[in-house]
Motif scaffolding. Structure first.
Motif, PDB file in Angstrom:
ATOM      1  N   PHE A   3       0.851  -1.191   0.000  1.00 41.88           N
ATOM      2  CA  PHE A   3       0.000   0.000   0.000  1.00 41.88           C
ATOM      3  C   PHE A   3       0.883   1.236   0.000  1.00 41.88           C
ATOM      4  N   LEU A   4       0.317   2.316  -0.464  1.00 43.78           N
ATOM      5  CA  LEU A   4       1.017   3.589  -0.490  1.00 43.78           C
ATOM      6  C   LEU A   4       0.625   4.414   0.721  1.00 43.78           C
ATOM      7  N   PRO A   5       1.564   5.106   1.333  1.00 43.68           N
ATOM      8  CA  PRO A   5       1.227   5.955   2.478  1.00 43.68           C
ATOM      9  C   PRO A   5       0.466   7.191   2.029  1.00 43.68           C
ATOM     10  N   ALA A   6      -0.004   7.952   2.986  1.00 40.59           N
ATOM     11  CA  ALA A   6      -0.705   9.195   2.679  1.00 40.59           C
ATOM     12  C   ALA A   6       0.234  10.170   1.975  1.00 40.59           C
ATOM     13  N   VAL A   7      -0.349  11.001   1.108  1.00 41.14           N
ATOM     14  CA  VAL A   7       0.463  11.919   0.302  1.00 41.14           C
ATOM     15  C   VAL A   7       1.241  12.889   1.186  1.00 41.14           C
ATOM     16  N   ASP A   8       0.627  13.345   2.280  1.00 37.10           N
ATOM     17  CA  ASP A   8       1.318  14.308   3.130  1.00 37.10           C
ATOM     18  C   ASP A   8       2.465  13.692   3.919  1.00 37.10           C
ATOM     19  N   GLN A   9       2.612  12.361   3.861  1.00 36.32           N
ATOM     20  CA  GLN A   9       3.721  11.698   4.543  1.00 36.32           C
ATOM     21  C   GLN A   9       4.909  11.450   3.616  1.00 36.32           C
ATOM     22  N   LEU A  10       4.775  11.777   2.347  1.00 35.91           N
ATOM     23  CA  LEU A  10       5.849  11.564   1.373  1.00 35.91           C
ATOM     24  C   LEU A  10       6.723  12.810   1.244  1.00 35.91           C
ATOM     25  N   THR A  11       7.989  12.585   0.961  1.00 34.97           N
ATOM     26  CA  THR A  11       8.897  13.691   0.684  1.00 34.97           C
ATOM     27  C   THR A  11       8.698  14.159  -0.764  1.00 34.97           C
ATOM     28  N   ASN A  12       9.300  15.285  -1.107  1.00 34.70           N
ATOM     29  CA  ASN A  12       9.186  15.808  -2.470  1.00 34.70           C
ATOM     30  C   ASN A  12       9.778  14.835  -3.485  1.00 34.70           C
ATOM     31  N   ARG A  13      10.872  14.185  -3.121  1.00 32.26           N
ATOM     32  CA  ARG A  13      11.500  13.218  -4.039  1.00 32.26           C
ATOM     33  C   ARG A  13      10.578  12.027  -4.268  1.00 32.26           C
ATOM     34  N   GLU A  14       9.933  11.561  -3.214  1.00 31.78           N
ATOM     35  CA  GLU A  14       9.029  10.418  -3.354  1.00 31.78           C
ATOM     36  C   GLU A  14       7.801  10.774  -4.185  1.00 31.78           C
ATOM     37  N   ARG A  15       7.303  11.987  -4.013  1.00 31.91           N
ATOM     38  CA  ARG A  15       6.148  12.404  -4.802  1.00 31.91           C
ATOM     39  C   ARG A  15       6.511  12.510  -6.279  1.00 31.91           C
TER      40      ARG A  15
END
Length: 329
Positions: free
Chosen positions: A283-295
């Motif tokens: 599963f993918l984590p919530a968008v606000d938990q990702l860094t800019n590189r991950e996004r």
């Protein structure tokens, strides 16, 4: 009420995760899982019968009070009029089983009754007549206390809440298609109605003679328990509204669900999130938990030809890794 619902269901989630972990370690063979389901059914129904059989008896209320109950909008699928919510069971003629009122009802019927049945109030007819004739209510016509012969007594509601809470703890996670919504609604409705009766007692102790809407308290209790268990908000509001039809209670339900959800989240992980992690589902984590590189990595991904393998990214998040000639997905 919202904080109490979140606290109780966070405790339930913690204990249920331990129970599911133990069941997964011990019950490894199909026959053992079938025996577990049969034992759960046996324990649940045995407790129901024993409690109802050992229940004290009380006299059935007067005919006028029964008539007020029958005028309320409800559909009894187990105890039919003229008895209504006063089943005789093992009691003598003219008496009813106090604990059998709820313990011998199917869960969905008990939820419906807790959501709809309002205890008779001696001042109800006075208020209705004054509203129709647009006359002023005098203190002499509004001095009688609410009926103390409540449809569901406080000890019955407390016992029923404990029973449903424990049986949900026992049954959720067995090798059978069991649900979580109806038991949460039943437990929450009983707890909410219990709190409503406590409020009614407090008003009477302070000399305030006003009826408390017990079905409203049942609806709010069900919403708080459901939010504390599932950690959902909008979906729970829709479920409770469809189950009860209490559209005017939308704002109080929102105010209750917010502290129930966030307090439960602060104490322990949600039951659905725990099951996803325990099963190892990607599963993918919530968008606000990702860094800019991950996004940026996710936005540039071509989602095809992926294999189900995990790769740790940024030391925290687990993303599905594609073959070497593909992007991360």
């Amino acid at each position: 009420m919202g904080a109490l619902g979140g606290l109780l269901m966070a405790l339930w989630t913690y204990l249920n995760t331990l129970h599911q972990w133990l069941r997964k370690k011990v019950l490894t063979k199909p026959l053992a899982k079938v025996a577990d389901v049969a034992m759960c059914c046996l324990i649940t129904n045995t407790i129901r019968l024993l409690v109802a059989h050992a229940s004290p008896c009380a006299e059935v209320p007067a005919a006028a009070e029964l008539h007020l109950l029958q005028q309320q909008v409800t559909s009894w699928q187990f105890f039919t009029p003229p008895v209504g919510p006063y089943p005789q069971l093992w009691c003598p003629e003219g008496h009813y089983s106090i604990y059998g009122q709820l313990f011998m009802l199917p869960l969905e019927v008990s939820v419906r009754s807790l959501f709809t049945i309002q205890p008779p109030h001696n001042n109800t007819l006075t208020l209705n007549k004054a509203s129709e004739s647009q006359t002023l209510i005098t203190p002499s016509s509004y001095q009688q206390k609410p009926s103390q012969a409540d449809v569901y007594r406080m000890e019955v509601l407390a016992a029923y809440f404990a029973f449903v809470w424990l049986m949900l703890l026992l049954s959720y996670g067995i090798a059978a298609p069991t649900g979580i919504f109806i038991p949460c609604l039943a437990a929450g409705a009983a707890a909410g109605r219990l709190l409503g009766q406590i409020v009614q007692m407090g008003l009477l102790h302070g000399g305030i003679v006003l009826p408390v809407c017990m079905p409203g308290w049942s609806v709010l209790g069900a919403a708080a328990v459901l939010a504390g268990c599932t950690r959902l908000t909008l979906a729970n509001i829709l479920i409770v509204l469809e189950s009860s039809g209490a559209v005017p209670m939308v704002v109080p339900m929102v105010l209750l669900m917010i502290p129930a959800k966030y307090l439960a989240d602060a104490l322990f992980i949600g039951i659905y999130d725990w099951q996803i992690e325990d099963a190892g589902y990607p599963f993918l984590p919530a968008v606000d938990q990702l860094t800019n590189r991950e996004r940026a990595l996710l936005l540039s991904t071509k989602v095809r030809n992926c294999r189900a393998a995990y790769s740790e990214l940024s030391g925290q998040h687990m993303l599905v890794a594609c073959p070497k000639d593909q992007h991360m997905c």
